[in-house]
Write a protein that holds these residues in place. Sequence first.
Motif, mmCIF file in Angstrom:
data_model
loop_
_atom_site.group_PDB
_atom_site.id
_atom_site.type_symbol
_atom_site.label_atom_id
_atom_site.label_comp_id
_atom_site.label_asym_id
_atom_site.label_seq_id
_atom_site.Cartn_x
_atom_site.Cartn_y
_atom_site.Cartn_z
ATOM 1 N N PRO A 1 1.885 4.583 1.551
ATOM 2 C CA PRO A 1 1.680 5.275 2.829
ATOM 3 C C PRO A 1 1.027 6.643 2.611
ATOM 4 O O PRO A 1 1.288 7.307 1.604
ATOM 5 C CB PRO A 1 3.098 5.446 3.389
ATOM 6 C CG PRO A 1 3.956 4.499 2.631
ATOM 7 C CD PRO A 1 3.299 4.319 1.292
ATOM 8 N N GLU A 2 0.214 7.042 3.556
ATOM 9 C CA GLU A 2 -0.444 8.339 3.457
ATOM 10 C C GLU A 2 0.595 9.446 3.347
ATOM 11 O O GLU A 2 1.619 9.437 4.029
ATOM 12 C CB GLU A 2 -1.330 8.577 4.680
ATOM 13 C CG GLU A 2 -2.216 9.792 4.509
ATOM 14 C CD GLU A 2 -3.326 9.856 5.540
ATOM 15 O OE1 GLU A 2 -3.669 10.982 5.902
ATOM 16 O OE2 GLU A 2 -3.828 8.800 5.947
ATOM 17 N N ALA B 1 4.823 3.407 -2.872
ATOM 18 C CA ALA B 1 5.036 2.550 -1.711
ATOM 19 C C ALA B 1 6.513 2.358 -1.389
ATOM 20 O O ALA B 1 6.845 1.643 -0.449
ATOM 21 C CB ALA B 1 4.371 1.193 -1.939
ATOM 22 N N SER B 2 7.381 2.974 -2.166
ATOM 23 C CA SER B 2 8.820 2.873 -1.927
ATOM 24 C C SER B 2 9.503 4.095 -2.535
ATOM 25 O O SER B 2 8.937 4.752 -3.419
ATOM 26 C CB SER B 2 9.382 1.606 -2.569
ATOM 27 O OG SER B 2 9.379 1.725 -3.979
ATOM 28 N N TRP C 1 10.856 10.483 3.529
ATOM 29 C CA TRP C 1 10.598 9.041 3.557
ATOM 30 C C TRP C 1 11.295 8.432 4.788
ATOM 31 O O TRP C 1 12.439 8.758 5.072
ATOM 32 C CB TRP C 1 11.125 8.383 2.278
ATOM 33 C CG TRP C 1 10.811 6.916 2.275
ATOM 34 C CD1 TRP C 1 11.609 5.910 2.749
ATOM 35 C CD2 TRP C 1 9.618 6.302 1.815
ATOM 36 N NE1 TRP C 1 10.959 4.710 2.598
ATOM 37 C CE2 TRP C 1 9.740 4.920 2.040
ATOM 38 C CE3 TRP C 1 8.441 6.798 1.241
ATOM 39 C CZ2 TRP C 1 8.735 4.013 1.706
ATOM 40 C CZ3 TRP C 1 7.448 5.892 0.911
ATOM 41 C CH2 TRP C 1 7.590 4.525 1.140
ATOM 42 N N GLU D 1 0.849 -1.188 0.000
ATOM 43 C CA GLU D 1 0.000 0.000 0.000
ATOM 44 C C GLU D 1 0.891 1.247 0.000
ATOM 45 O O GLU D 1 2.010 1.215 0.505
ATOM 46 C CB GLU D 1 -0.893 0.029 1.241
ATOM 47 C CG GLU D 1 -2.038 -0.952 1.211
ATOM 48 C CD GLU D 1 -3.106 -0.607 0.186
ATOM 49 O OE1 GLU D 1 -3.245 0.585 -0.189
ATOM 50 O OE2 GLU D 1 -3.798 -1.534 -0.259
#
Length: 151
Positions: free
Chosen positions: A67-68, A73-74, A99, A65
Amino acid sequence: MSMRESPKVEAVRWLRHRQAVDRLAYLRGLRGLTRTMTQQQIAQALDLTQPSVNSALKTAAKVAEVPEGFSGASPYEIAQRYAVGELTREQVIAELTRWPYDPSPTSDGYDALIVDEPGTHTVEELARALDDGLIDEGLYDELGEAHRTNA
């Protein structure tokens, strides 16, 4: 000019990254449909077979998923989205500087074969993004400086 810098190679490289981010969006979207639809309903709505939907959902279950507050996702996916024009330079800098990077693997100081287990998303993803042409050296240096400042 090297083959890697050829406009034709660049165009195909862009398409490869576009395909990758579109695939991730498709799988996440498909997974989201399961919240309100059965596999059979999804298959009918998308003109697919139910076994095809089932197979795609098995793949989708492995997709992380987002992240908000992030676009991927990466760090690598964020760099891909930047490379295909989904993010501005300012957006990619903002996301990649905040990040929550995992620690990079390190040696025990005595034996190079004994290292800490690598994290999932380390700053090494930025080096990979640079190597793959997703970000340029200036952006890489700027992100590295921001990471050192925040560390």
